[in-house]
Design a protein around this motif. Structure first.
Motif, PDB file in Angstrom:
ATOM      1  N   GLY A  56      27.910  37.430 -17.363  1.00 14.54           N
ATOM      2  CA  GLY A  56      26.804  36.806 -18.054  1.00 14.54           C
ATOM      3  C   GLY A  56      25.925  35.950 -17.194  1.00 14.54           C
ATOM      4  O   GLY A  56      24.940  35.416 -17.669  1.00 14.54           O
TER       5      GLY A  56
ATOM      6  N   TYR B 176      18.140  43.132 -22.454  1.00 17.80           N
ATOM      7  CA  TYR B 176      18.519  42.172 -21.426  1.00 17.80           C
ATOM      8  C   TYR B 176      18.019  40.757 -21.759  1.00 17.80           C
ATOM      9  O   TYR B 176      17.064  40.584 -22.518  1.00 17.80           O
ATOM     10  N   ARG B 177      18.694  39.786 -21.157  1.00 16.00           N
ATOM     11  CA  ARG B 177      18.341  38.384 -21.369  1.00 16.00           C
ATOM     12  C   ARG B 177      17.399  37.901 -20.278  1.00 16.00           C
ATOM     13  O   ARG B 177      16.372  37.321 -20.555  1.00 16.00           O
ATOM     14  N   ASN B 178      17.793  38.147 -19.042  1.00 18.49           N
ATOM     15  CA  ASN B 178      16.968  37.705 -17.916  1.00 18.49           C
ATOM     16  C   ASN B 178      16.076  38.863 -17.456  1.00 18.49           C
ATOM     17  O   ASN B 178      16.591  39.925 -17.108  1.00 18.49           O
TER      18      ASN B 178
ATOM     19  N   ARG C  16      23.576  43.448 -12.303  1.00 16.17           N
ATOM     20  CA  ARG C  16      23.895  43.782 -13.687  1.00 16.17           C
ATOM     21  C   ARG C  16      22.612  44.076 -14.432  1.00 16.17           C
ATOM     22  O   ARG C  16      21.580  43.490 -14.134  1.00 16.17           O
TER      23      ARG C  16
ATOM     24  N   ASN D  20      16.948  41.136 -14.703  1.00 17.03           N
ATOM     25  CA  ASN D  20      17.982  42.157 -14.863  1.00 17.03           C
ATOM     26  C   ASN D  20      17.458  43.421 -15.549  1.00 17.03           C
ATOM     27  O   ASN D  20      18.233  44.264 -15.980  1.00 17.03           O
TER      28      ASN D  20
ATOM     29  N   SER E 175      33.681  36.016 -18.823  1.00 17.80           N
ATOM     30  CA  SER E 175      32.547  36.880 -19.118  1.00 17.80           C
ATOM     31  C   SER E 175      31.257  36.217 -18.691  1.00 17.80           C
ATOM     32  O   SER E 175      30.366  36.854 -18.143  1.00 17.80           O
TER      33      SER E 175
ATOM     34  N   ARG F 226      27.426  46.600 -23.925  1.00 21.12           N
ATOM     35  CA  ARG F 226      26.593  45.415 -23.710  1.00 21.12           C
ATOM     36  C   ARG F 226      25.661  45.621 -22.517  1.00 21.12           C
ATOM     37  O   ARG F 226      24.527  45.150 -22.495  1.00 21.12           O
TER      38      ARG F 226
ATOM     39  N   CYS G  97      27.441  34.205 -27.136  1.00 26.96           N
ATOM     40  CA  CYS G  97      26.090  34.136 -26.576  1.00 26.96           C
ATOM     41  C   CYS G  97      25.289  35.416 -26.777  1.00 26.96           C
ATOM     42  O   CYS G  97      24.094  35.454 -26.489  1.00 26.96           O
ATOM     43  N   HIS G  98      25.921  36.484 -27.239  1.00 27.22           N
ATOM     44  CA  HIS G  98      25.203  37.750 -27.412  1.00 27.22           C
ATOM     45  C   HIS G  98      25.370  38.315 -28.826  1.00 27.22           C
ATOM     46  O   HIS G  98      24.973  39.444 -29.096  1.00 27.22           O
TER      47      HIS G  98
ATOM     48  N   CYS H  56      32.086  37.669 -25.981  1.00 25.27           N
ATOM     49  CA  CYS H  56      30.670  37.824 -25.626  1.00 25.27           C
ATOM     50  C   CYS H  56      29.771  37.370 -26.778  1.00 25.27           C
ATOM     51  O   CYS H  56      28.605  37.012 -26.558  1.00 25.27           O
TER      52      CYS H  56
ATOM     53  N   TYR I  79      15.350  31.468 -21.660  1.00 18.68           N
ATOM     54  CA  TYR I  79      14.990  32.892 -21.728  1.00 18.68           C
ATOM     55  C   TYR I  79      14.162  33.150 -22.984  1.00 18.68           C
ATOM     56  O   TYR I  79      14.653  33.720 -23.961  1.00 18.68           O
TER      57      TYR I  79
ATOM     58  N   ASN J  57      22.316  36.606 -11.352  1.00 17.19           N
ATOM     59  CA  ASN J  57      21.129  37.448 -11.377  1.00 17.19           C
ATOM     60  C   ASN J  57      20.548  37.582  -9.994  1.00 17.19           C
ATOM     61  O   ASN J  57      19.862  36.735  -9.481  1.00 17.19           O
TER      62      ASN J  57
HETATM   63  C1  HEC Z   1      28.077  31.288 -22.459  1.00 17.04           C
HETATM   64  C2  HEC Z   1      27.213  32.322 -22.857  1.00 17.04           C
HETATM   65  C3  HEC Z   1      27.513  33.753 -22.486  1.00 17.04           C
HETATM   66  C4  HEC Z   1      28.639  34.493 -22.782  1.00 17.04           C
HETATM   67  C5  HEC Z   1      29.891  34.033 -23.514  1.00 17.04           C
HETATM   68  C6  HEC Z   1      28.394  35.818 -22.282  1.00 17.04           C
HETATM   69  N1  HEC Z   1      27.152  35.882 -21.696  1.00 17.04           N
HETATM   70 FE1  HEC Z   1      26.270  37.539 -20.904  1.00 17.04          FE
HETATM   71  N2  HEC Z   1      24.667  36.416 -20.365  1.00 17.04           N
HETATM   72  C7  HEC Z   1      24.513  35.061 -20.609  1.00 17.04           C
HETATM   73  C8  HEC Z   1      23.317  34.607 -19.950  1.00 17.04           C
HETATM   74  C9  HEC Z   1      22.787  33.186 -19.958  1.00 17.04           C
HETATM   75  C10 HEC Z   1      22.760  35.725 -19.293  1.00 17.04           C
HETATM   76  C11 HEC Z   1      21.536  35.748 -18.408  1.00 17.04           C
HETATM   77  C12 HEC Z   1      22.045  35.454 -17.011  1.00 17.04           C
HETATM   78  C13 HEC Z   1      21.027  35.604 -15.957  1.00 17.04           C
HETATM   79  O1  HEC Z   1      20.143  34.767 -15.879  1.00 17.04           O
HETATM   80  O2  HEC Z   1      21.158  36.573 -15.195  1.00 17.04           O
HETATM   81  C14 HEC Z   1      23.651  36.836 -19.558  1.00 17.04           C
HETATM   82  C15 HEC Z   1      23.464  38.099 -19.049  1.00 17.04           C
HETATM   83  C16 HEC Z   1      24.335  39.143 -19.200  1.00 17.04           C
HETATM   84  C17 HEC Z   1      24.152  40.465 -18.613  1.00 17.04           C
HETATM   85  C18 HEC Z   1      23.037  40.883 -17.667  1.00 17.04           C
HETATM   86  C19 HEC Z   1      21.913  41.542 -18.366  1.00 17.04           C
HETATM   87  C20 HEC Z   1      21.030  40.564 -19.108  1.00 17.04           C
HETATM   88  O3  HEC Z   1      21.101  40.577 -20.339  1.00 17.04           O
HETATM   89  O4  HEC Z   1      20.285  39.782 -18.472  1.00 17.04           O
HETATM   90  C21 HEC Z   1      25.209  41.219 -19.016  1.00 17.04           C
HETATM   91  C22 HEC Z   1      25.460  42.681 -18.683  1.00 17.04           C
HETATM   92  C23 HEC Z   1      26.053  40.366 -19.828  1.00 17.04           C
HETATM   93  N3  HEC Z   1      25.497  39.125 -19.936  1.00 17.04           N
HETATM   94  C24 HEC Z   1      27.231  40.790 -20.400  1.00 17.04           C
HETATM   95  C25 HEC Z   1      28.112  39.947 -21.041  1.00 17.04           C
HETATM   96  C26 HEC Z   1      29.403  40.378 -21.534  1.00 17.04           C
HETATM   97  C27 HEC Z   1      29.955  41.787 -21.447  1.00 17.04           C
HETATM   98  C28 HEC Z   1      29.991  39.272 -22.082  1.00 17.04           C
HETATM   99  C29 HEC Z   1      31.377  39.177 -22.675  1.00 17.04           C
HETATM  100  C30 HEC Z   1      32.472  39.742 -21.923  1.00 17.04           C
HETATM  101  C31 HEC Z   1      29.063  38.155 -21.942  1.00 17.04           C
HETATM  102  N4  HEC Z   1      27.938  38.610 -21.306  1.00 17.04           N
HETATM  103  C32 HEC Z   1      29.292  36.857 -22.374  1.00 17.04           C
HETATM  104  C33 HEC Z   1      25.339  34.274 -21.358  1.00 17.04           C
HETATM  105  C34 HEC Z   1      26.585  34.637 -21.799  1.00 17.04           C
END
Ligand code: HEC
Length: 226
Positions: A18, A134-136, A129, A139, A13, A217, A184-185, A181, A203, A21
């Motif tokens: 995740g 959103y985190r970043n 994505r 995005n 994930s 998500r 981190c979310h 997920c 972030y 970008n």
């Molecule tokens: C280890 C930590 C971690 C996990 C576990 C994780 N993510 Fe994230 N996720 C991040 C980070 C860090 C970003 C920002 C990445 C970037 O800079 O684009 C992000 C960004 C995203 C985004 C892009 C939109 C945004 O928020 O910037 C999506 C969609 C997303 N994650 C979905 C998921 C899903 C669905 C799962 C589980 C299946 C998941 N993530 C698990 C750390 C994580």
């Protein structure tokens, strides 16, 4: 066995969803034609209601959903290809260390580059994505993205949809919040303090926490020429 799967899906994930970008993800502006057309089954329903209650026309959805399986399939092919192309990197990151703290730092550097590379080799196709929370900031969703995601939430359906953007099609693949997920979310109080600290540092305006299991998500979007 179970644990292994857990770690694997967690890391998957991170890198699949995740971590990438796309810097070159400037959304293609919506064509005027799209805003003027009234389409999609939702909208047809709305417009019946509108006729009855005389609601102003501007409440009509601007998104032109299309029901062409061949378009959806093409988009899904790109999305799956993209995910497949980053899987090996992901697996080696997992081998280094099965923990999410490492994964967090791998995230931004590697996945960004890989997304850009993917978008460079696939001519006329752009993968990105996005999410409502959103985190970043890179995005951040555009208006069409937002409407599509509101619709996913409203109908609580996780099937991909296709949208006609004028010169291009977009295919949206919705992403459900899985247990992996939540590392981190998930809720701020549950996130490992080390991870929370890294998120806060990288972030500072993060919106992508407090998701619940099964919720939408975000989405992966493939945009390609007609
Ligand atoms: C280890 C930590 C971690 C996990 C576990 C994780 N993510 Fe994230 N996720 C991040 C980070 C860090 C970003 C920002 C990445 C970037 O800079 O684009 C992000 C960004 C995203 C985004 C892009 C939109 C945004 O928020 O910037 C999506 C969609 C997303 N994650 C979905 C998921 C899903 C669905 C799962 C589980 C299946 C998941 N993530 C698990 C750390 C994580």
């Amino acid at each position: 066995m179970k644990k292994k799967f857990y770690i694997a899906s967690g890391l998957l994930s991170i890198l699949l969803m995740g971590c990438n970008n796309p810097d070159n993800s400037t959304p293609i502006p919506e064509s005027k034609e799209v805003t003027q057309k009234v389409v999609s089954h939702n909208v047809v329903q709305n417009s019946v209601v509108q006729d009855m209650v005389e609601t102003p026309k501007k409440t009509v959805s601007k998104v032109k959903y299309i029901d062409k399986p061949i378009v959806t399939e093409e988009g899904m092919l790109y999305i799956k290809g993209f995910m497949g192309s980053i899987k090996p990197t992901l697996n080696s990151a997992l081998k280094q260390d099965g923990n999410h703290v490492t994964a967090m730092s791998t995230c931004s550097s590697m996945a960004t580059q890989m997304t850009n590379e993917y978008n460079n080799i696939t001519n006329g196709v752009k993968i990105r994505r996005t999410a409502l929370k959103y985190r970043n900031p890179k995005n951040k969703p555009d208006e069409t993205d937002k409407e599509v995601m509101y619709r996913f939430q409203a109908v609580n359906d996780f099937k991909p949809v296709a949208v006609d953007m004028g010169n291009t099609y977009r295919v949206y693949k919705p992403l459900k919040t899985k247990a992996s997920c939540l590392y981190c979310h998930g809720s701020k109080s549950d996130i490992n303090p080390k991870i929370a600290k890294m998120i806060q540092k990288k972030y500072p305006h993060d919106l992508a926490t407090d998701f619940k299991l099964g919720e939408l998500r975000g989405v992966v979007v493939a945009e390609f020429k007609k």
